[in-house]
Design a protein around this motif. Structure first.
Motif, PDB file in Angstrom:
ATOM      1  N   ASP A  43       0.831  -1.199   0.000  1.00 31.59           N
ATOM      2  CA  ASP A  43       0.000   0.000   0.000  1.00 31.59           C
ATOM      3  C   ASP A  43       0.870   1.255   0.000  1.00 31.59           C
ATOM      4  O   ASP A  43       2.074   1.192   0.180  1.00 31.59           O
ATOM      5  N   ILE A  44       0.205   2.382  -0.200  1.00 33.15           N
ATOM      6  CA  ILE A  44       0.872   3.678  -0.171  1.00 33.15           C
ATOM      7  C   ILE A  44       0.225   4.496   0.930  1.00 33.15           C
ATOM      8  O   ILE A  44      -1.012   4.569   1.009  1.00 33.15           O
ATOM      9  N   LYS A  45       1.044   5.087   1.779  1.00 34.40           N
ATOM     10  CA  LYS A  45       0.548   5.888   2.885  1.00 34.40           C
ATOM     11  C   LYS A  45       0.979   7.330   2.645  1.00 34.40           C
ATOM     12  O   LYS A  45       2.164   7.589   2.419  1.00 34.40           O
ATOM     13  N   ILE A  46       0.026   8.265   2.667  1.00 35.63           N
ATOM     14  CA  ILE A  46       0.317   9.673   2.415  1.00 35.63           C
ATOM     15  C   ILE A  46       0.054  10.470   3.681  1.00 35.63           C
ATOM     16  O   ILE A  46      -1.034  10.372   4.269  1.00 35.63           O
ATOM     17  N   CYS A  47       1.049  11.248   4.103  1.00 30.81           N
ATOM     18  CA  CYS A  47       0.943  12.085   5.292  1.00 30.81           C
ATOM     19  C   CYS A  47       1.179  13.534   4.892  1.00 30.81           C
ATOM     20  O   CYS A  47       2.057  13.822   4.081  1.00 30.81           O
ATOM     21  N   ARG A  48       0.416  14.431   5.474  1.00 30.67           N
ATOM     22  CA  ARG A  48       0.530  15.871   5.193  1.00 30.67           C
ATOM     23  C   ARG A  48       1.075  16.553   6.435  1.00 30.67           C
ATOM     24  O   ARG A  48       0.691  16.221   7.550  1.00 30.67           O
ATOM     25  N   PHE A  49       1.984  17.522   6.240  1.00 30.65           N
ATOM     26  CA  PHE A  49       2.519  18.224   7.403  1.00 30.65           C
ATOM     27  C   PHE A  49       2.230  19.711   7.350  1.00 30.65           C
ATOM     28  O   PHE A  49       1.988  20.279   6.289  1.00 30.65           O
ATOM     29  N   THR A  50       2.216  20.304   8.549  1.00 27.72           N
ATOM     30  CA  THR A  50       2.007  21.742   8.699  1.00 27.72           C
ATOM     31  C   THR A  50       3.053  22.278   9.666  1.00 27.72           C
ATOM     32  O   THR A  50       3.644  21.530  10.444  1.00 27.72           O
ATOM     33  N   SER A  51       3.253  23.572   9.621  1.00 27.52           N
ATOM     34  CA  SER A  51       4.199  24.201  10.546  1.00 27.52           C
ATOM     35  C   SER A  51       3.543  25.381  11.257  1.00 27.52           C
ATOM     36  O   SER A  51       4.166  26.394  11.488  1.00 27.52           O
ATOM     37  N   ASP A  52       2.268  25.227  11.605  1.00 32.58           N
ATOM     38  CA  ASP A  52       1.546  26.304  12.270  1.00 32.58           C
ATOM     39  C   ASP A  52       2.084  26.543  13.681  1.00 32.58           C
ATOM     40  O   ASP A  52       2.606  27.600  13.985  1.00 32.58           O
ATOM     41  N   LYS A  53       1.932  25.583  14.538  1.00 31.53           N
ATOM     42  CA  LYS A  53       2.428  25.657  15.919  1.00 31.53           C
ATOM     43  C   LYS A  53       3.404  24.507  16.097  1.00 31.53           C
ATOM     44  O   LYS A  53       3.032  23.418  16.496  1.00 31.53           O
ATOM     45  N   GLY A  54       4.657  24.721  15.787  1.00 29.62           N
ATOM     46  CA  GLY A  54       5.609  23.624  15.748  1.00 29.62           C
ATOM     47  C   GLY A  54       5.453  22.897  14.419  1.00 29.62           C
ATOM     48  O   GLY A  54       4.878  23.416  13.471  1.00 29.62           O
ATOM     49  N   MET A  55       5.916  21.676  14.336  1.00 28.17           N
ATOM     50  CA  MET A  55       5.793  20.859  13.128  1.00 28.17           C
ATOM     51  C   MET A  55       4.853  19.706  13.443  1.00 28.17           C
ATOM     52  O   MET A  55       5.055  18.996  14.433  1.00 28.17           O
ATOM     53  N   GLN A  56       3.843  19.530  12.598  1.00 29.65           N
ATOM     54  CA  GLN A  56       2.863  18.480  12.828  1.00 29.65           C
ATOM     55  C   GLN A  56       2.665  17.671  11.559  1.00 29.65           C
ATOM     56  O   GLN A  56       2.616  18.231  10.461  1.00 29.65           O
TER      57      GLN A  56
END
Length: 146
Positions: free
Chosen positions: A84-97
């Motif tokens: 399978d393929i797993k896709i994760c999205r990140f943000t840098s609003d308050k720290g890195m998530q």
């Protein structure tokens, strides 16, 4: 959620568990002409390779196949697996998530010191493997490692 702490030691960024045992580390090794970067986790070595336009993206491989790769233009980390393929999205609003299908799986907070290197507090979902946590930590701290 697992709670980790990461600290700089020499030219390495070391990830520690709550009971202060080493989980893994991000290492920069100087080979005559270029810097080699790799992750050591669970007694395995994963190679970090910068790829793409202007070397903005990263591939994490175990020497035989690519395990994770990034698309920083779209803020994605993708796990490439046969099944399978797993896709994760990140943000840098308050720290890195880092999110997987709107579920927070990694949260990195940076604690700056007046003098010296920062310390990172990391919360990781129990379903996340430590190699992904170290790759996301590498991305979050890449400007500090140079």
């Amino acid at each position: 959620m697992k709670r980790y702490t990461a600290k700089f030691e020499k030219r390495q960024l070391v990830l520690f568990s709550e009971n202060n045992s080493e989980i893994g580390k991000i290492v920069e090794a100087n080979k005559l002409i270029s810097w080699k970067r790799y992750i050591v986790c669970d007694s395995k070595r994963y190679h970090i390779k910068n790829v793409g336009f202007l070397w903005n993206d990263i591939e994490l491989s175990d020497g035989r196949k690519v395990i994770y790769y990034t698309d920083f233009g779209k803020d994605l980390i993708i796990k490439a697996d046969e099944s399978d393929i797993k896709i994760c999205r990140f943000t840098s609003d308050k720290g890195m998530q880092l999110y997987e299908q709107k579920k927070l799986i990694i949260d990195i907070q940076t604690h700056r010191k007046w003098f010296g290197n920062p310390v990172f507090s990391i919360e990781v979902d129990d379903s996340v493997d430590d190699a992904l946590a170290l790759l996301f930590l590498y991305y979050s701290s890449a400007s500090l490692m140079n």
